[in-house]
Design an enzyme around this catalytic site. Structure first.
Site, PDB file in Angstrom:
ATOM      1  N   TYR A 137      53.265  10.748  20.199  1.00 28.23           N
ATOM      2  CA  TYR A 137      52.863   9.989  21.393  1.00 28.23           C
ATOM      3  C   TYR A 137      51.832  10.816  22.158  1.00 28.23           C
ATOM      4  O   TYR A 137      52.156  11.863  22.714  1.00 28.23           O
ATOM      5  CB  TYR A 137      54.105   9.724  22.254  1.00 28.23           C
ATOM      6  CG  TYR A 137      53.930   8.791  23.436  1.00 28.23           C
ATOM      7  CD1 TYR A 137      52.692   8.276  23.793  1.00 28.23           C
ATOM      8  CD2 TYR A 137      55.032   8.408  24.200  1.00 28.23           C
ATOM      9  CE1 TYR A 137      52.557   7.420  24.878  1.00 28.23           C
ATOM     10  CE2 TYR A 137      54.905   7.553  25.285  1.00 28.23           C
ATOM     11  CZ  TYR A 137      53.671   7.070  25.614  1.00 28.23           C
ATOM     12  OH  TYR A 137      53.536   6.221  26.690  1.00 28.23           O
ATOM     13  N   LYS A 165      51.068   6.963  18.540  1.00 27.66           N
ATOM     14  CA  LYS A 165      50.898   5.976  19.611  1.00 27.66           C
ATOM     15  C   LYS A 165      49.875   6.612  20.537  1.00 27.66           C
ATOM     16  O   LYS A 165      50.165   7.610  21.201  1.00 27.66           O
ATOM     17  CB  LYS A 165      52.229   5.748  20.318  1.00 27.66           C
ATOM     18  CG  LYS A 165      52.127   5.083  21.671  1.00 27.66           C
ATOM     19  CD  LYS A 165      53.509   4.708  22.127  1.00 27.66           C
ATOM     20  CE  LYS A 165      53.633   4.532  23.629  1.00 27.66           C
ATOM     21  NZ  LYS A 165      52.540   3.865  24.298  1.00 27.66           N
ATOM     22  N   ASP A 192      46.689  -1.176  27.136  1.00 27.49           N
ATOM     23  CA  ASP A 192      46.762  -2.636  26.954  1.00 27.49           C
ATOM     24  C   ASP A 192      45.428  -3.301  27.303  1.00 27.49           C
ATOM     25  O   ASP A 192      45.103  -4.370  26.787  1.00 27.49           O
ATOM     26  CB  ASP A 192      47.875  -3.228  27.838  1.00 27.49           C
ATOM     27  CG  ASP A 192      49.197  -2.497  27.659  1.00 27.49           C
ATOM     28  OD1 ASP A 192      49.269  -1.613  26.788  1.00 27.49           O
ATOM     29  OD2 ASP A 192      50.145  -2.805  28.402  1.00 27.49           O
TER      30      ASP A 192
HETATM   31  C1  LIG Z   1      49.109   5.481  30.782  1.00 31.04           C
HETATM   32  C2  LIG Z   1      50.105   4.411  30.503  1.00 31.04           C
HETATM   33  O1  LIG Z   1      51.053   4.250  31.231  1.00 31.04           O
HETATM   34  N1  LIG Z   1      49.917   3.670  29.412  1.00 31.04           N
HETATM   35  C3  LIG Z   1      50.773   2.563  29.044  1.00 31.04           C
HETATM   36  C4  LIG Z   1      49.958   1.316  29.001  1.00 31.04           C
HETATM   37  O2  LIG Z   1      50.659   0.293  28.360  1.00 31.04           O
HETATM   38  C5  LIG Z   1      49.628   0.887  30.420  1.00 31.04           C
HETATM   39  O3  LIG Z   1      50.805   0.604  31.120  1.00 31.04           O
HETATM   40  C6  LIG Z   1      48.760  -0.354  30.413  1.00 31.04           C
HETATM   41  O4  LIG Z   1      47.654  -0.145  29.608  1.00 31.04           O
HETATM   42  C7  LIG Z   1      48.336  -0.732  31.834  1.00 31.04           C
HETATM   43  O5  LIG Z   1      47.473   0.238  32.361  1.00 31.04           O
HETATM   44  C8  LIG Z   1      51.433   2.761  27.713  1.00 31.04           C
HETATM   45  O6  LIG Z   1      50.562   3.314  26.818  1.00 31.04           O
HETATM   46  C9  LIG Z   1      52.739   3.507  27.934  1.00 31.04           C
HETATM   47  C10 LIG Z   1      53.844   3.050  27.087  1.00 31.04           C
HETATM   48  O7  LIG Z   1      53.652   2.302  26.190  1.00 31.04           O
HETATM   49  C11 LIG Z   1      55.205   3.522  27.360  1.00 31.04           C
HETATM   50  O8  LIG Z   1      55.889   2.916  28.163  1.00 31.04           O
HETATM   51  O9  LIG Z   1      55.626   4.522  26.792  1.00 31.04           O
END
Ligand SMILES: CC(=O)N[C@@H]([C@@H](O)[C@H](O)[C@H](O)CO)[C@@H](O)CC(=O)C(=O)O
Length: 303
Positions: A137, A165, A192
């Protein structure tokens, strides 16, 4: 190893609390069933969206257990086991294996800035503690550790590493990881806001923190990408991004806004745990507007 079960829309699962802020078995299972019925491929349990760093070991184990009880065998389950110490991560990894999870994943060590050698050792000790495959990750925005291509190449020499990831913002990182690891490896898109670009440049799949707020739209985006309909893929990504910007625009933390939104969508998973802040006052009324944006986008693209 057949990696097909990791390909698709995999929401990062939220921490589900009761009204007193304790991990709730019923609400955890409700969210599992809700997402299963929406048609997602799997769940990434106990990561950033799972508020992992604000939960103790027993709470994290409880969530892993409730999720497995609700949807094991129906959804691909990835256990995020990153924790402040290797000892805790290994305990979570062993527990996830007992529960029948499909794979493990972990952020790099947090708080102390450690060299690549320590990060690689940490991940390797987790991998060696079970028979499960492992997904690296990379999330430099929150951990301060940016996975270099050199460290990545060293890590993938271990055949237990089946994927990464990648939540760093440059989509080029996805392209580089995919180019280095090849076909028999899964690169998950993390941001996302860049789902479509991530998929086009080489991501095989996606794990995201806003998917559970609007699974219909991410599933549709995936349908457009995999059928080669890039015009519609671009359009739906724009609508998804408008929604993400709205989710981040209220006075509480984005996860709190999403949890309020989920209540309006029929599933109550409580609120967030401090220091994350809840949405309050006038802004609570604005959640309804975000729900309308999602409803309209679902109608527009049809699902
Ligand atoms: C920096 C960050 O928090 N990135 C999120 C994104 O899904 C993020 O919430 C989304 O792109 C909105 O900014 C994910 O990569 C994190 C994730 O999947 C998790 O909950 O572990």
């Amino acid at each position: 190893m057949n990696l097909e079960k990791f390909k698709g829309i995999i929401p990062a699962f939220y921490a589900c609390y009761d009204d007193a802020g304790e991990v709730s078995e019923m609400r955890t299972k409700d969210l599992c069933n809700y997402l299963y019925e929406k048609g997602v491929k799997g769940l990434y349990v106990g990561g950033s969206s799972g508020e992992c760093i604000y939960q103790n070991l027993e709470e994290r184990k409880a969530t892993l257990k409730y999720v497995a009880e609700a949807v094991k065998g129906k959804l691909t389950l990835i256990a995020h086991v990153g924790a402040p110490s290797t000892r805790e991560s290994v305990a979570l990894a062993k527990y996830a294996e007992e529960l029948g999870y499909d794979a493990l994943s972990a952020i790099p060590p947090i708080y102390f800035k450690l060299p690549d050698s320590s990060v690689i050792k940490y991940w390797t000790e987790i991998m060696e503690s079970t028979k499960l495959p492992f997904i690296i990750y990379n999330i430099p925005q929150t951990t301060g550790y940016n996975l270099s291509l050199q460290a990545f190449k060293k890590l993938i020499e271990n055949k237990k590493v089946i994927g990464v990831k990648n939540s760093s913002m440059p989509v080029m990182d996805i392209e580089r990881f995919k180019a280095a690891a090849g076909e028999d490896f899964i690169v998950f898109n993390g941001p996302d806001e860049q789902y479509v670009s991530g998929r086009v440049i080489g991501a095989d799949s996606g794990i995201g923190g806003t998917y559970a707020a609007m699974p219909e739209l991410l599933l549709k985006a995936e349908e457009f990408v995999s059928s080669g309909n890039f015009e519609q893929a671009k359009n739906i990504q724009r609508d998804i991004n408008d929604i993400i910007i709205a989710l981040c625009s209220l006075n509480g933390h984005m996860y709190s806004t999403i949890k309020e939104l989920l209540k309006l969508r029929g599933v109550n998973v409580g609120s967030v745990r401090g220091p994350l802040e809840p949405v309050t006052g006038e802004d609570l009324n604005k959640v309804e507007e975000i729900k309308n944006m999602i409803d309209q986008a679902i109608l527009k693209y049809g699902r």
